[in-house]
Every structure is written in C-alpha cells, then in structure tokens.
Design a protein around this motif. Structure first.
Motif, PDB file in Angstrom:
ATOM      1  N   GLN A 170       0.967  -1.067  -0.031  1.00 51.38           N
ATOM      2  CA  GLN A 170       0.059   0.104   0.019  1.00 51.38           C
ATOM      3  C   GLN A 170       0.809   1.285  -0.032  1.00 51.38           C
ATOM      4  O   GLN A 170       0.336   2.384  -0.391  1.00 51.38           O
ATOM      5  N   ASP A 171       2.191   1.201   0.374  1.00 47.33           N
ATOM      6  CA  ASP A 171       3.071   2.509   0.362  1.00 47.33           C
ATOM      7  C   ASP A 171       3.485   2.603  -0.976  1.00 47.33           C
ATOM      8  O   ASP A 171       4.545   2.256  -1.562  1.00 47.33           O
ATOM      9  N   ASP A 172       2.864   3.449  -1.644  1.00 42.84           N
ATOM     10  CA  ASP A 172       3.075   4.064  -3.147  1.00 42.84           C
ATOM     11  C   ASP A 172       4.545   4.341  -3.160  1.00 42.84           C
ATOM     12  O   ASP A 172       5.320   4.045  -4.222  1.00 42.84           O
ATOM     13  N   SER A 173       4.956   5.186  -2.231  1.00 40.43           N
ATOM     14  CA  SER A 173       6.332   5.799  -2.087  1.00 40.43           C
ATOM     15  C   SER A 173       7.563   4.838  -2.169  1.00 40.43           C
ATOM     16  O   SER A 173       8.383   4.721  -3.141  1.00 40.43           O
ATOM     17  N   ALA A 174       7.246   3.861  -1.273  1.00 41.10           N
ATOM     18  CA  ALA A 174       8.361   2.870  -1.085  1.00 41.10           C
ATOM     19  C   ALA A 174       8.312   2.125  -2.460  1.00 41.10           C
ATOM     20  O   ALA A 174       9.455   1.633  -2.918  1.00 41.10           O
ATOM     21  N   ALA A 175       7.171   1.629  -2.880  1.00 38.91           N
ATOM     22  CA  ALA A 175       7.060   0.957  -4.161  1.00 38.91           C
ATOM     23  C   ALA A 175       7.570   1.631  -5.497  1.00 38.91           C
ATOM     24  O   ALA A 175       8.342   0.969  -6.024  1.00 38.91           O
ATOM     25  N   LEU A 176       7.489   2.648  -5.803  1.00 39.48           N
ATOM     26  CA  LEU A 176       7.866   3.438  -6.563  1.00 39.48           C
ATOM     27  C   LEU A 176       9.457   3.660  -6.464  1.00 39.48           C
ATOM     28  O   LEU A 176      10.023   3.777  -7.432  1.00 39.48           O
ATOM     29  N   THR A 177       9.885   3.922  -5.284  1.00 35.15           N
ATOM     30  CA  THR A 177      11.466   3.788  -5.095  1.00 35.15           C
ATOM     31  C   THR A 177      12.059   2.625  -5.602  1.00 35.15           C
ATOM     32  O   THR A 177      13.093   2.681  -6.229  1.00 35.15           O
ATOM     33  N   ARG A 178      11.406   1.487  -5.257  1.00 34.00           N
ATOM     34  CA  ARG A 178      11.777   0.342  -5.831  1.00 34.00           C
ATOM     35  C   ARG A 178      11.850   0.260  -7.086  1.00 34.00           C
ATOM     36  O   ARG A 178      12.938  -0.118  -7.851  1.00 34.00           O
ATOM     37  N   HIS A 179      10.930   0.566  -7.862  1.00 30.75           N
ATOM     38  CA  HIS A 179      10.689   0.624  -9.344  1.00 30.75           C
ATOM     39  C   HIS A 179      11.576   1.497  -9.988  1.00 30.75           C
ATOM     40  O   HIS A 179      12.200   1.273 -10.860  1.00 30.75           O
ATOM     41  N   LEU A 180      11.819   2.627  -9.299  1.00 31.62           N
ATOM     42  CA  LEU A 180      12.963   3.640  -9.812  1.00 31.62           C
ATOM     43  C   LEU A 180      14.252   3.106  -9.767  1.00 31.62           C
ATOM     44  O   LEU A 180      15.095   3.235 -10.868  1.00 31.62           O
ATOM     45  N   ARG A 181      14.575   2.521  -8.790  1.00 32.65           N
ATOM     46  CA  ARG A 181      16.099   1.776  -8.741  1.00 32.65           C
ATOM     47  C   ARG A 181      15.973   0.917  -9.829  1.00 32.65           C
ATOM     48  O   ARG A 181      17.030   0.560 -10.488  1.00 32.65           O
ATOM     49  N   HIS A 182      14.941  -0.199  -9.979  1.00 39.62           N
ATOM     50  CA  HIS A 182      15.134  -1.011 -10.985  1.00 39.62           C
ATOM     51  C   HIS A 182      15.370  -0.500 -12.463  1.00 39.62           C
ATOM     52  O   HIS A 182      15.933  -0.978 -13.323  1.00 39.62           O
ATOM     53  N   LEU A 183      14.408   0.486 -12.719  1.00 34.36           N
ATOM     54  CA  LEU A 183      14.548   1.200 -14.006  1.00 34.36           C
ATOM     55  C   LEU A 183      15.744   1.925 -14.271  1.00 34.36           C
ATOM     56  O   LEU A 183      16.384   1.602 -15.322  1.00 34.36           O
ATOM     57  N   GLN A 184      16.433   2.392 -13.218  1.00 32.76           N
ATOM     58  CA  GLN A 184      17.681   2.967 -13.424  1.00 32.76           C
ATOM     59  C   GLN A 184      18.709   2.063 -13.816  1.00 32.76           C
ATOM     60  O   GLN A 184      19.665   2.183 -14.648  1.00 32.76           O
ATOM     61  N   ALA A 185      18.764   0.879 -13.071  1.00 29.03           N
ATOM     62  CA  ALA A 185      19.787  -0.295 -13.272  1.00 29.03           C
ATOM     63  C   ALA A 185      19.454  -0.540 -14.720  1.00 29.03           C
ATOM     64  O   ALA A 185      20.481  -1.174 -15.275  1.00 29.03           O
ATOM     65  N   GLU A 186      18.193  -0.926 -15.051  1.00 26.01           N
ATOM     66  CA  GLU A 186      17.897  -1.411 -16.483  1.00 26.01           C
ATOM     67  C   GLU A 186      18.250  -0.472 -17.460  1.00 26.01           C
ATOM     68  O   GLU A 186      18.839  -1.114 -18.327  1.00 26.01           O
ATOM     69  N   ARG A 187      18.141   0.893 -17.108  1.00 21.15           N
ATOM     70  CA  ARG A 187      18.624   1.733 -18.155  1.00 21.15           C
ATOM     71  C   ARG A 187      19.998   1.624 -18.303  1.00 21.15           C
ATOM     72  O   ARG A 187      20.600   1.722 -19.463  1.00 21.15           O
ATOM     73  N   ASP A 188      20.957   1.677 -17.302  1.00 19.34           N
ATOM     74  CA  ASP A 188      22.499   1.449 -17.452  1.00 19.34           C
ATOM     75  C   ASP A 188      22.811   0.266 -18.046  1.00 19.34           C
ATOM     76  O   ASP A 188      23.678   0.112 -18.882  1.00 19.34           O
ATOM     77  N   ARG A 189      22.129  -0.873 -17.671  1.00 18.22           N
ATOM     78  CA  ARG A 189      22.347  -2.129 -18.239  1.00 18.22           C
ATOM     79  C   ARG A 189      22.120  -2.194 -19.990  1.00 18.22           C
ATOM     80  O   ARG A 189      22.853  -2.636 -20.710  1.00 18.22           O
ATOM     81  N   LEU A 190      21.034  -1.382 -20.231  1.00 20.29           N
ATOM     82  CA  LEU A 190      20.642  -1.304 -21.751  1.00 20.29           C
ATOM     83  C   LEU A 190      21.516  -0.459 -22.567  1.00 20.29           C
ATOM     84  O   LEU A 190      21.847  -0.749 -23.734  1.00 20.29           O
ATOM     85  N   GLN A 191      21.959   0.489 -21.603  1.00 19.26           N
ATOM     86  CA  GLN A 191      22.997   1.423 -22.504  1.00 19.26           C
ATOM     87  C   GLN A 191      24.103   0.877 -22.700  1.00 19.26           C
ATOM     88  O   GLN A 191      24.794   0.959 -23.805  1.00 19.26           O
ATOM     89  N   THR A 192      24.603  -0.077 -21.886  1.00 20.96           N
ATOM     90  CA  THR A 192      25.729  -0.629 -21.819  1.00 20.96           C
ATOM     91  C   THR A 192      25.724  -1.728 -23.075  1.00 20.96           C
ATOM     92  O   THR A 192      26.689  -1.879 -24.009  1.00 20.96           O
TER      93      THR A 192
END
Length: 250
Positions: A73-95
């Motif tokens: 139910q904690d949107d902020s915590a969930a979106l923080t996890r999503h953001l970390r995942h997206l940033q890591a995925e962005r870096d991986r895809l750029q590589t």
C-alpha cells in the motif's frame, strides 16, 4: 484536482474501455463518480495507474498486478523500488547498446570484432547479494567460477538453453499437461540440470531448487520469464520443479 476518464486515457495512450475494465476487476477504481455517472481520477489513482503500467512492462498479468498492489500500500516505497530497477535497467541497456554498436561498426568496416566487449551489459552478477544471503557465499563463488570458465560460445549456449526452456514450459501448458505428469517432470529435470550448471554443480540441490521454484512464482523479476503466454505460468513451473525436487530428496 482530478481528471476525466477520457483525459486519463489520452495521457496514458490507452482507451476509456481499458480503464473501465480495470475498474470492473477492482484493479483501478476511480476516485469518484460524478452525478452524471462519469468516472473521475485523482492523484492517488494516477499513481496507482503508473504502478500498473510499470508492472505491465515487466510482463505480469492483471491478476498478479492487483495482488502486488493490494499487498503493497505504500506507493512511495514501491515507486522507489521501481525507480531503482528502472535506473539499473537503463544502465544495463545502455551498456548493451554500446556493445552492439561496437560490433555493428566492426562488421560494417570489415574489422575484427572485440569479443571481450561484445557481451558487456549481459551481467550474471546482478543477484550476487541475494544468492549469498539465501545460500551462502560459497554458492555464489562456485557459480561465478563456473561462469568465468566458459568461453563466449558456451555462455551463449547457456542463455539459449534458458530461452528454449521458456518455450518448452509454454508448450507443456498449451498441451494441458499436469505439472506432475511424466512429460513435464522430464522438462523439470532438464530445467534442474540447467540450474545445477549455473551453480557449478552436476545436480541441483533439492532445497535450493525448491527455493528457486518458489521465487519463480513470488518474485516479479523471475515470474515475468514464465508468464509470457499463461498468467499462471510461473506457478506451473514452480509446482513442477517442487515435485521434481521432492523426488530428488526422497
């Protein structure tokens, strides 16, 4: 401030019909319904919709998404996890993009390819902390040694086998085979051998196999690989692998 269903559909690039469907299954109820019967969506509803779209991009089914959202139910915590995942995925895809560009440039110029650069971004160490926490540092070290010992052709072969297993699991479900049927248990044996190879062993440890099977169904990062065609695909694979693991344990 709130938005009409038509405005939200335009913002997202979807249809009002889709949003009404989300409402009908309890996934995204509107914030309020006006006296004219029109649905209106406020801030919290849009945040929930953003989370829905993020999870859809991971390949999860709508029932799975609702279960995840209802459990967190904690949107902020969930979106923080999503953001970390997206940033890591962005870096991986750029590589990976850089690696493919390098290979393409070499092919177009008729130059030798740089094998040591071709597979940058295909990171097998991303779950290191998790593996060590669950099964100890020796488990990760054995897997890492095995991976480092492979030449590029064998690394590609290992990844290709996983893709073939995904197809085989889909086929088994399409044929209506039960997870404990002989045919599916043969597939489970093949999958277990793939897991064992990845952990540097000849045979999968039954407890590790059961633990991984549970993660396939419970963790969206793994479930997405087995829910490409069937919403219950990850649970199907879990049930088959758990049955096989229990047979190994005697």
């Amino acid at each position: 401030m709130d938005w009409s269903i038509k405005e939200v559909a335009k913002l997202v690039g979807t249809t009002s019909r889709t949003l009404r469907h989300y409402d009908s299954i309890g996934l995204l109820p509107p914030t309020r319904v006006g006296s004219n019967g029109y649905r209106r969506y406020g801030r919290d509803a849009l945040v929930r919709l953003q989370r829905i779209l993020l999870l859809r991009d991971l390949g999860l089914s709508l029932p799975q998404i609702r279960k995840i959202l209802d459990g967190e139910q904690d949107d902020s915590a969930a979106l923080t996890r999503h953001l970390r995942h997206l940033q890591a995925e962005r870096d991986r895809l750029q590589t990976q993009i850089n690696a493919v560009r390098s290979t393409l440039a070499a092919l177009q110029k008729g130059e030798d390819i740089m094998a040591e650069k071709m597979f940058e971004g295909f990171d097998h160490t991303q779950y290191r902390e998790e593996v060590e926490e669950r099964w100890g540092p020796d488990a990760y070290a054995a897997s890492d040694r095995w991976w480092a010992s492979l030449d590029e052709a064998r690394k590609q072969g290992f990844q290709a086998e996983h893709a073939a297993l995904q197809d085989a699991w889909d086929t088994a479900q399409r044929q209506g085979l039960a997870p404990d049927s002989p045919q599916v248990q043969e597939l489970a044996q093949r999958h277990a051998a793939w897991i064992a190879a990845g952990s540097g062993k000849r045979q999968a440890d039954p407890r590790m196999l059961e633990g991984l099977a549970d993660m396939y169904a419970a963790d969206e990062r793994f479930a997405v690989h087995y829910t490409r065609e069937f919403a219950d695909g990850a649970r199907y694979v879990r049930d088959a692998l758990r049955t096989y693991a229990r047979g190994l344990a005697g």
